[in-house]
Design an enzyme around this catalytic site. Structure first.
Site, PDB file in Angstrom:
ATOM      1  CE  LYS A 114      43.901  35.217  32.655  1.00 35.97           C
ATOM      2  NZ  LYS A 114      42.656  35.666  33.271  1.00 35.97           N
ATOM      3  CE  LYS A 195      45.868  28.682  36.602  1.00 34.82           C
ATOM      4  NZ  LYS A 195      45.281  29.978  36.851  1.00 34.82           N
ATOM      5  CE  LYS A 198      37.810  31.031  35.593  1.00 37.00           C
ATOM      6  NZ  LYS A 198      37.283  31.361  36.890  1.00 37.00           N
TER       7      LYS A 198
HETATM    8  P1  TYM Z   1      40.076  32.852  39.118  1.00 40.35           P
HETATM    9  O1  TYM Z   1      38.675  33.173  38.737  1.00 40.35           O
HETATM   10  O2  TYM Z   1      41.048  32.595  38.027  1.00 40.35           O
HETATM   11  O3  TYM Z   1      40.101  31.614  40.083  1.00 40.35           O
HETATM   12  C1  TYM Z   1      39.264  31.587  41.240  1.00 40.35           C
HETATM   13  C2  TYM Z   1      39.969  30.903  42.381  1.00 40.35           C
HETATM   14  O4  TYM Z   1      40.325  29.569  42.014  1.00 40.35           O
HETATM   15  C3  TYM Z   1      41.709  29.369  42.233  1.00 40.35           C
HETATM   16  N1  TYM Z   1      42.214  28.471  41.191  1.00 40.35           N
HETATM   17  C4  TYM Z   1      42.880  27.343  41.426  1.00 40.35           C
HETATM   18  N2  TYM Z   1      43.265  26.745  42.575  1.00 40.35           N
HETATM   19  C5  TYM Z   1      43.946  25.583  42.471  1.00 40.35           C
HETATM   20  N3  TYM Z   1      44.264  25.006  41.285  1.00 40.35           N
HETATM   21  C6  TYM Z   1      43.905  25.562  40.114  1.00 40.35           C
HETATM   22  N4  TYM Z   1      44.205  24.996  38.952  1.00 40.35           N
HETATM   23  C7  TYM Z   1      43.174  26.798  40.153  1.00 40.35           C
HETATM   24  N5  TYM Z   1      42.668  27.616  39.201  1.00 40.35           N
HETATM   25  C8  TYM Z   1      42.082  28.638  39.849  1.00 40.35           C
HETATM   26  C9  TYM Z   1      42.337  30.749  42.126  1.00 40.35           C
HETATM   27  O5  TYM Z   1      43.587  30.816  42.790  1.00 40.35           O
HETATM   28  C10 TYM Z   1      41.283  31.605  42.780  1.00 40.35           C
HETATM   29  O6  TYM Z   1      41.412  31.586  44.178  1.00 40.35           O
HETATM   30  N6  TYM Z   1      41.536  37.446  40.254  1.00 40.35           N
HETATM   31  C11 TYM Z   1      40.855  36.268  40.725  1.00 40.35           C
HETATM   32  C12 TYM Z   1      39.410  36.533  41.075  1.00 40.35           C
HETATM   33  C13 TYM Z   1      39.248  37.657  42.036  1.00 40.35           C
HETATM   34  C14 TYM Z   1      39.516  37.628  43.429  1.00 40.35           C
HETATM   35  C15 TYM Z   1      39.193  38.935  43.895  1.00 40.35           C
HETATM   36  C16 TYM Z   1      39.990  36.644  44.283  1.00 40.35           C
HETATM   37  C17 TYM Z   1      38.794  38.876  41.719  1.00 40.35           C
HETATM   38  N7  TYM Z   1      38.767  39.672  42.844  1.00 40.35           N
HETATM   39  C18 TYM Z   1      39.343  39.255  45.258  1.00 40.35           C
HETATM   40  C19 TYM Z   1      40.151  36.986  45.632  1.00 40.35           C
HETATM   41  C20 TYM Z   1      39.833  38.286  46.085  1.00 40.35           C
HETATM   42  C21 TYM Z   1      40.897  35.228  39.651  1.00 40.35           C
HETATM   43  O7  TYM Z   1      41.071  35.526  38.488  1.00 40.35           O
HETATM   44  O8  TYM Z   1      40.652  33.977  40.077  1.00 40.35           O
END
Ligand code: TYM
Length: 332
Positions: A114, A195, A198
Site C-alpha cells: 500500500k 488479488k 476493492k
Molecule cells: P479487508 O477489509 O481488506 O478484507 C476483509 C476480508 O476479506 C478478505 N478478502 C479476500 N478474501 C479472498 N479473496 C480476496 N480477493 C479478498 N479480498 C479481501 C480479507 O482477507 C478479509 O478477511 N485488516 C482487515 C480488516 C480487519 C480485521 C480485523 C479482520 C480489521 N480488524 C480483525 C479480522 C480481524 C482488512 O483490511 O480486511
C-alpha cells in the site's frame, strides 16, 4: 445449546465490497454464526488509514453493515457493530502499538504494497496491524475467519498477545486464523496473479457485491482467460481459469472438481456464460435484502444492539489489560 468458540472478524469500510470479500470472509462469518459466539465488526478506524471523504465514509460504513445482514448474518446470533462505536479498540490499539517493533511492522507485506511508490505515507497505515490486533484480542476469540491476505497480520496478533502475556501475565487468548481451503484468495479478473481488490482503480478487475446483473455479465465475459480452451483447474499453469472456477464453485456450492467435470469438452465461452448466471443468482437475493435493510432504517437498531454487546466484552478486557500494565485506576 451453548456456543462452542468465540469468533471475531471484520471488514474495512473502504469502497465497495467485492465478491472476494464475500467468498474469502463473509460467507464464512455466516457459516460460523450458529455454532459459535460471534462478533463481526465494520472496521471504519482502519478505513481512515488512507484519506476518506466524510460523506463517503459514512455511506460505506452503513453499506457494509447492511451487506453483512444481506449476506445472511443474523443479528440475533452474531453481534454486528461498528469499530468506532467501541472506544476500547483505539485505546488498546495504542497500548499494543507501544509494544510493537518497527522491524515487525516494516515486514508486513500489506504495508509494503500500500505504501509502494507513494510520496507521503500515513503513520496510521504503518501501525495499523497493532490496531487490528486490538480488534481481535479485546474479544478473546479462539477463531478469526479471514482471507489469505490477513494471515501475516494474524501472526503478528499472536506474537503481540504472547508478548503481552509474557510481560504482564496471562491476559489475552492466542487466536487461530480460520482460512478457507477454497476461495481464500480470489484473484483479479484482469490479472490472474493479483488479488481481487476493492481499492483497484479498474472496476473491470472486480465484481462488487452490488453490481447489477448486466455489469456482472459484462465483467465476466471480458475476464481474462489463459491460453488454450479447456476448463481445467490448474493454478500454476492456468491461474485465470482456475480463479473463475473457484468463483463458480463458491457461488454454486460445487467443488472445483465438479465444475471441471461439468465443462469437460466445452470451451471457455459456455463456461463464462454460465458462470455469470451463477454469480448473478448468488448476489441477487442479497441485493434485494440489502435494499430492504437500507430503506427500513433497521440497520441502526442492529448496530446499537451490536455496539452494546461488543462494548460489554471489550471494556472488561481493556480494564484487565490496563490493570496488568500498571495504569493507576480512578478511585472513587
Ligand atoms: P479487508 O477489509 O481488506 O478484507 C476483509 C476480508 O476479506 C478478505 N478478502 C479476500 N478474501 C479472498 N479473496 C480476496 N480477493 C479478498 N479480498 C479481501 C480479507 O482477507 C478479509 O478477511 N485488516 C482487515 C480488516 C480487519 C480485521 C480485523 C479482520 C480489521 N480488524 C480483525 C479480522 C480481524 C482488512 O483490511 O480486511
Amino acid at each position: 445449546m451453548s456456543k462452542q468458540q468465540r469468533v471475531l472478524s471484520g471488514i474495512q469500510s473502504s469502497g465497495k465490497l467485492t465478491i472476494g470479500n464475500y467468498i474469502g470472509a463473509m460467507k464464512n462469518f455466516v457459516a460460523l454464526q450458529h455454532e459459535h459466539d460471534c462478533y463481526f465488526m465494520i472496521a471504519d478506524l482502519h478505513a481512515i488509514t488512507v484519506p476518506q471523504e466524510p460523506a463517503a465514509l459514512r455511506e460505506q460504513t452503513e453499506s457494509v453493515a447492511a451487506l453483512y445482514v444481506a449476506a445472511g448474518l443474523d443479528p440475533s446470533q452474531a453481534a454486528i457493530f461498528i469499530q468506532s462505536h467501541v472506544p476500547a479498540h483505539a485505546e488498546l490499539g495504542w497500548l499494543l502499538t507501544t509494544m510493537s517493533y518497527m522491524g515487525e511492522l516494516e515486514r508486513m507485506t500489506q504495508f509494503k504494497d500500500k505504501s509502494e511508490g507513494k510520496e507521503a505515507v500515513g503513520a496510521g497505515l504503518f501501525v495499523y496491524p497493532a490496531l487490528m490486533a486490538s480488534d481481535i484480542l479485546l474479544y478473546n476469540p479462539t477463531l478469526v475467519p479471514v482471507g489469505d491476505d490477513q494471515k501475516q497480520h494474524l501472526e503478528l496478533t499472536r506474537d503481540l498477545a504472547g508478548r503481552f502475556n509474557h510481560r504482564y501475565g496471562d491476559t489475552f487468548v492466542i487466536p487461530d486464523p480460520f482460512i478457507p481451503k477454497q476461495g481464500a484468495r480470489i484473484m483479479s479478473l484482469e490479472e490472474g496473479t493479483k488479488k481481487m481488490s476493492k481499492s483497484s482503480p479498474s472496476a473491470g478487475s472486480y465484481i462488487s457485491m452490488l453490481d447489477t446483473p448486466d455489469e456482472i455479465r459484462k465483467k465476466i465475459s471480458r475476464a481474462k482467460t489463459d491460453m488454450g480452451r479447456e476448463v481445467v483447474y490448474d493454478v500454476q499453469n492456468k491461474p485465470e481459469v482456475s480463479n473463475l472456477m473457484t468463483i463458480y464453485g463458491q457461488c454454486s456450492g460445487k467443488t472445483v472438481e465438479e465444475v471441471q467435470a461439468a465443462y469437460e469438452g466445452q470451451g471457455y465461452g459456455a463456461f463464462k456464460k454460465d458462470l455469470a448466471e451463477v454469480v448473478v443468482a448468488a448476489l441477487e437475493p442479497m441485493q434485494r435484502i440489502y435494499s430492504d435493510v437500507r430503506s427500513s432504517g433497521e440497520i441502526h437498531r442492529i448496530l446499537r444492539d451490536g455496539a452494546e454487546r461488543a462494548n460489554a466484552v471489550a471494556e472488561q478486557t481493556l480494564a484487565k489489560a490496563k490493570e496488568a500494565m500498571g495504569f493507576l485506576p480512578l478511585k472513587r
